[in-house]
Every structure is written in C-alpha cells, then in structure tokens.
Design an enzyme around this catalytic site. Structure first.
Site, mmCIF file in Angstrom:
data_model
loop_
_atom_site.group_PDB
_atom_site.id
_atom_site.type_symbol
_atom_site.label_atom_id
_atom_site.label_comp_id
_atom_site.label_asym_id
_atom_site.label_seq_id
_atom_site.Cartn_x
_atom_site.Cartn_y
_atom_site.Cartn_z
ATOM 1 N N PHE A 43 43.622 41.657 47.464
ATOM 2 C CA PHE A 43 42.807 40.455 47.263
ATOM 3 C C PHE A 43 43.750 39.246 47.235
ATOM 4 O O PHE A 43 44.775 39.276 46.548
ATOM 5 C CB PHE A 43 42.075 40.604 45.927
ATOM 6 C CG PHE A 43 40.905 39.683 45.757
ATOM 7 C CD1 PHE A 43 39.687 39.967 46.359
ATOM 8 C CD2 PHE A 43 41.019 38.542 44.991
ATOM 9 C CE1 PHE A 43 38.599 39.125 46.187
ATOM 10 C CE2 PHE A 43 39.927 37.694 44.817
ATOM 11 C CZ PHE A 43 38.716 37.986 45.419
ATOM 12 N N ASP A 51 44.987 46.553 40.047
ATOM 13 C CA ASP A 51 43.845 45.656 39.945
ATOM 14 C C ASP A 51 42.586 46.514 40.131
ATOM 15 O O ASP A 51 42.353 47.060 41.213
ATOM 16 C CB ASP A 51 43.938 44.556 41.007
ATOM 17 C CG ASP A 51 42.861 43.486 40.816
ATOM 18 O OD1 ASP A 51 41.784 43.813 40.276
ATOM 19 O OD2 ASP A 51 43.102 42.329 41.213
ATOM 20 N N TYR A 96 32.506 41.225 36.091
ATOM 21 C CA TYR A 96 31.257 40.668 36.645
ATOM 22 C C TYR A 96 30.809 41.361 37.918
ATOM 23 O O TYR A 96 29.805 40.983 38.497
ATOM 24 C CB TYR A 96 31.389 39.149 36.874
ATOM 25 C CG TYR A 96 32.609 38.707 37.666
ATOM 26 C CD1 TYR A 96 32.639 38.818 39.042
ATOM 27 C CD2 TYR A 96 33.714 38.176 37.018
ATOM 28 C CE1 TYR A 96 33.751 38.419 39.763
ATOM 29 C CE2 TYR A 96 34.826 37.770 37.718
ATOM 30 C CZ TYR A 96 34.847 37.895 39.103
ATOM 31 O OH TYR A 96 35.950 37.494 39.801
ATOM 32 N N ARG A 118 29.770 43.130 54.209
ATOM 33 C CA ARG A 118 29.971 44.177 53.198
ATOM 34 C C ARG A 118 28.638 44.546 52.573
ATOM 35 O O ARG A 118 27.893 43.686 52.119
ATOM 36 C CB ARG A 118 30.908 43.684 52.086
ATOM 37 C CG ARG A 118 32.323 43.465 52.509
ATOM 38 C CD ARG A 118 33.231 43.266 51.313
ATOM 39 N NE ARG A 118 32.690 42.289 50.358
ATOM 40 C CZ ARG A 118 33.255 42.016 49.194
ATOM 41 N NH1 ARG A 118 34.346 42.648 48.811
ATOM 42 N NH2 ARG A 118 32.740 41.106 48.388
HETATM 43 C C1 LIG Z 1 37.056 39.935 42.355
HETATM 44 C C2 LIG Z 1 38.503 40.193 42.336
HETATM 45 C C3 LIG Z 1 39.375 39.337 41.629
HETATM 46 C C4 LIG Z 1 38.835 38.102 40.959
HETATM 47 O O1 LIG Z 1 39.762 37.420 40.206
HETATM 48 P P1 LIG Z 1 39.285 36.282 39.198
HETATM 49 O O2 LIG Z 1 40.536 35.750 38.658
HETATM 50 O O3 LIG Z 1 38.432 36.989 38.142
HETATM 51 O O4 LIG Z 1 38.478 35.301 39.940
HETATM 52 C C5 LIG Z 1 40.711 39.664 41.597
HETATM 53 N N1 LIG Z 1 41.183 40.756 42.237
HETATM 54 C C6 LIG Z 1 40.375 41.590 42.922
HETATM 55 C C7 LIG Z 1 40.916 42.797 43.581
HETATM 56 C C8 LIG Z 1 39.015 41.321 42.998
HETATM 57 O O5 LIG Z 1 38.208 42.139 43.679
#
Ligand SMILES: *Cc1c(COP(=O)(O)O)cnc(C)c1O
Length: 424
Positions: free
Chosen positions: A126, A205, A230, A384
């Site tokens: 991500f 993560d 979330y 997706r």
């Molecule tokens: C959704 C997601 C995030 C989101 O990060 P935020 O700091 O909560 O906005 C981070 N890493 C991954 C792999 C995700 O899927």
C-alpha cells in the site's frame, strides 16, 4: 447458464451458517455492497451505542465520563483486537492511524540497530507504507536504503525472492499480509523465519487481512504489526488503528513521539518525560473516544461469528465468484488479477478491463432499474470486488457478475465519463 448459477447460489445461501449476521448491519434496499475491504458497513448496534455516548456520556456526564467510561476504552478495545489477531491484550495498542503507527514502529526498529542499513518491502504494498519508509530514510536514516521486491505478474510475489534479499545487512521488512490490489496473501511464518535467521525484524500491515483471514501473531512469531479497523472490522470511517509489539521487544524499542499519554503518570503533569514500560508507550495524545466506542460492535460481531467460520465462507465465496467471472466475464475481455489459489489470497477479487473505471461508475450509478452495486476502482484498470462474509450473500455475487456482464455486453459504460472522483 445464469439461472443454474443463481439456483446454486440460492442453495449456498440456504446452507450458510453465518447468514443471520447480515441483519446486524444497516443495508440500503436494492444495493449490493462489495467494498467492505475499504470501508465496512455500519453495525446497527453502533448507532445505539454512539448515540448514547454522545447524548449521555458526553452530553450529561461531561468530564466525569473520563473516569466512569472512557479512560479504559483503548485497553478494552485492544483486548478484543488481540483475540482476533492471536496476541495478548498487553501486546496491542489502539489509537492513531495505521500510517502513524507504522511510522512509530519503523522509526523505533531502525533506531535499534543502526549498523544494518537495508529495509525491504515490495511493489504490491500500500503506497502509504512506502511513503513512510521513504520519509524515514530522507529525514532521519540517511544511510539506509529501500530494497523493493518486484512482483513478476503484478499479482503474487514469490517468497523465494526473499531468501535472496534478506541478508545480514537487513534491519527491517515491511509487508502487507494481504496486498490491497490483488489480495495476494503472504505466508507470515515463512517470512518471519527467514527474517529471524538474519536477525532482522518484520512489521506486518494487517489492514486487508484483519477480520477476514485467521491471524495468529504469537504462533507465527511475529515481531510487530499495524492495521486498521474500518475495513473488515466495520469500525467506521477513520476509526482508530492498532499496533502490535511482541512482549519481549516492547521495552527495547521506543516511540519517536514522546507525549503525555505514553508517560508513566500523565496526570502528575511532571515536566520530564518517563515512558511507560508497557505497549502504552506507543500512545500519543488523548484517545478519540467517539470513534473508539464505534469500533466495539464490529469487533463483537467478528468474535461471535468466529474467524475460522468467516474464512471458510469467504473462501467458498471467492471460489464461487471466480467461477462466475470465468464463465461470464472472461469472454468479454476481463482478466482475473487475483491469485487463483484460494490459500494464497484474502477476501477480495480484482478483475481488470481497459474500461474498468467507466464500468465501475455504471455499477454504482445505473441509468435504469438495475440494482446499485458498489465495488471500488484501483488504477489503472482494476475493479475490486470485496467480499465481507458477515454480510455478503452468494446471490449478490451472481447479481453483480450478471450486472457487469450487461454493462459491457450492451456497452452501457459508454454513457459514463472517465473523469475520476476524488475518492475511488
Ligand atoms: C487501508 C490501508 C491503510 C490505511 O492507512 P491509514 O493510515 O489508516 O489511512 C494502510 N495500509 C494498508 C495495507 C491498507 O490497506
């Protein structure tokens, strides 16, 4: 063909032992929600609980509610998340965002042993995770460098590539357990083992895996992890994230952000910083009480349904969806951009088509009586389809694929613009 598939879906729905959980969530009529991997649905009970919190605890109790209701909320929430990820309650901190938690843990890890210079990640990660690492190198760890493992097909990563990459110079490995575009899932034990052989640490993560696939951080000998609440945990927009640090590592690493909520005695108002000995040393400021409280029902529902049953249903659903896609959409020019091996993927299926964006817009905003179908779009051409086994049915999957088939076969997508919205 559609009729036979629809019959099959009806039977699968009838046998579904998790079917009753659908009713625990708010639904809009004639809308199929396939984006629970981006923002989970609202549990009905959350409305009642947060309304009560706002009207009574905040409205009437005011500052007194801190002691009566709020001060233990982060730990209470952490204990529930711990059960879902196979950790001890005192190994989880809840608060801040995933990005910020990753920053704290990556900074702490890199400070631990500055003689090792290599940080490993992959090009399916991500983007925020990579930005955090890039920033740390630019601003603080200037001699460190990022080694990005490249996926050969854009869908999977061959774990053998890590055998070569992880060496004695490796300080840190940061990977998404389930990757956000293709849903490829890493073998956590395998990567942890390779890392530990070279005295390197791993931060997982879990944002796309928590609540959808079984995770056992303790049994997998995981060092550290971050994740959000979330998505599959249904905690609400911008809900607080969490971080995990293995117990024996906790006192060795220190948060780069020294603040009062990680102080041993925040309400002594001492002017000298003394970090807590516990996982709370990663806290920063005042917890977000409203959004912390909003996570609770989603966690309770996940615990009640049970992660093994959720995984079993999710696997059956992604298998069924792939069968539908192969029969109906591949002949129209779609390709499947997720692993075909069920054990190598999480709970969403990506499909690609050159007109992916306009097709997704036609799904969301039909010009006729068709049901609204909400997927999400990831550039350049990925749609997706996120399956949340708590509330998605097998018949919804048939309806979705039939709708996509119609949009493309009848060229309905041509009525839509290619201009991108700011959140997709
Ligand atoms: C959704 C997601 C995030 C989101 O990060 P935020 O700091 O909560 O906005 C981070 N890493 C991954 C792999 C995700 O899927």
């Amino acid at each position: 063909m559609i009729n036979a598939l629809y019959q099959k879906a009806l039977e699968l729905d009838k046998k579904d032992e998790l079917a009753r959980f659908k009713d625990a969530f708010v639904s809009e009529p004639d809308t199929i929600y396939l984006d629970g991997n981006s923002l989970g649905k609202l549990p009905k009970k959350t409305i009642e609980q947060t309304n009560n919190l706002i009207a009574n605890q905040w409205g009437k109790g005011l500052i007194r509610s801190w002691n009566e209701h709020w001060i233990d909320l982060p730990q209470k929430t952490a204990a529930k998340i711990a059960q879902i990820v196979g950790a001890q309650p005192d190994e989880i901190f809840v608060g801040d965002s995933t990005s910020l938690n990753l920053y704290k843990l990556a900074f702490a890890t890199l400070s631990l042993n500055q003689s090792k210079k290599k940080i490993i990640s992959d090009n399916l990660n991500f983007p925020t995770d990579l930005y955090i690492l890039q920033g740390l190198i630019e601003q603080q760890f200037k001699d460190h460098f990022l080694n990005i493992i490249e996926s050969k097909d854009g869908i999977t990563v061959d774990e053998k590539q890590f055998e070569e990459a992880i060496d004695n110079d490796t300080a840190l490995i940061v990977l998404s357990h389930v990757v956000f575009k293709s849903a490829f899932m890493y073998n956590m034990v395998q990567i942890n083992t390779l890392a530990h052989q070279k005295d390197a640490l791993v931060i997982w993560d879990l944002s796309h895996s928590v609540g959808s696939v079984p995770i056992n951080l303790n049994e997998s000998r995981a060092d550290m992890a971050v994740g959000c609440t979330y998505k599959y945990l249904n905690g609400g927009p911008g809900a607080p994230a969490f971080l995990y640090v293995r117990k024996d590592l906790q006192k060795k690493i220190q948060s780069p952000i020294w603040a009062w909520f990680s102080h041993q005695a925040p309400f002594d108002f001492s002017l000298d910083y003394q970090p807590m000995d516990t996982i709370q040393r990663f806290a920063v400021g005042t917890p977000s009480v409203l959004s912390l409280a909003a996570i609770e029902s989603g966690l309770d529902i996940t615990l009640e349904a049970g992660i093994d049953r959720l995984r079993a249903k999710s696997q059956q659903q992604t298998e069924f969806l792939i069968e539908l896609i192969q029969q109906l959409l591949v002949p129209l020019g779609f390709s499947i951009a997720s692993p075909l091996n069920v054990n190598q993927r999480g709970s969403h299926i990506s499909i690609s088509h050159p007109e992916g964006y306009r097709i997704s817009q036609a799904m969301i905003k039909p010009n006729d009586e068709s049901k609204v179908i909400i997927p999400d779009f990831r550039p350049p051409d990925n749609i997706r389809l996120g399956i949340a086994p708590l509330y998605n049915t097998f018949t919804e999957l048939v309806d979705c694929v039939e709708r996509i088939w119609k949009i493309v076969a009848e060229e309905q997508y041509k009525q839509y613009s290619n201009n991108r919205l700011s959140v997709t």
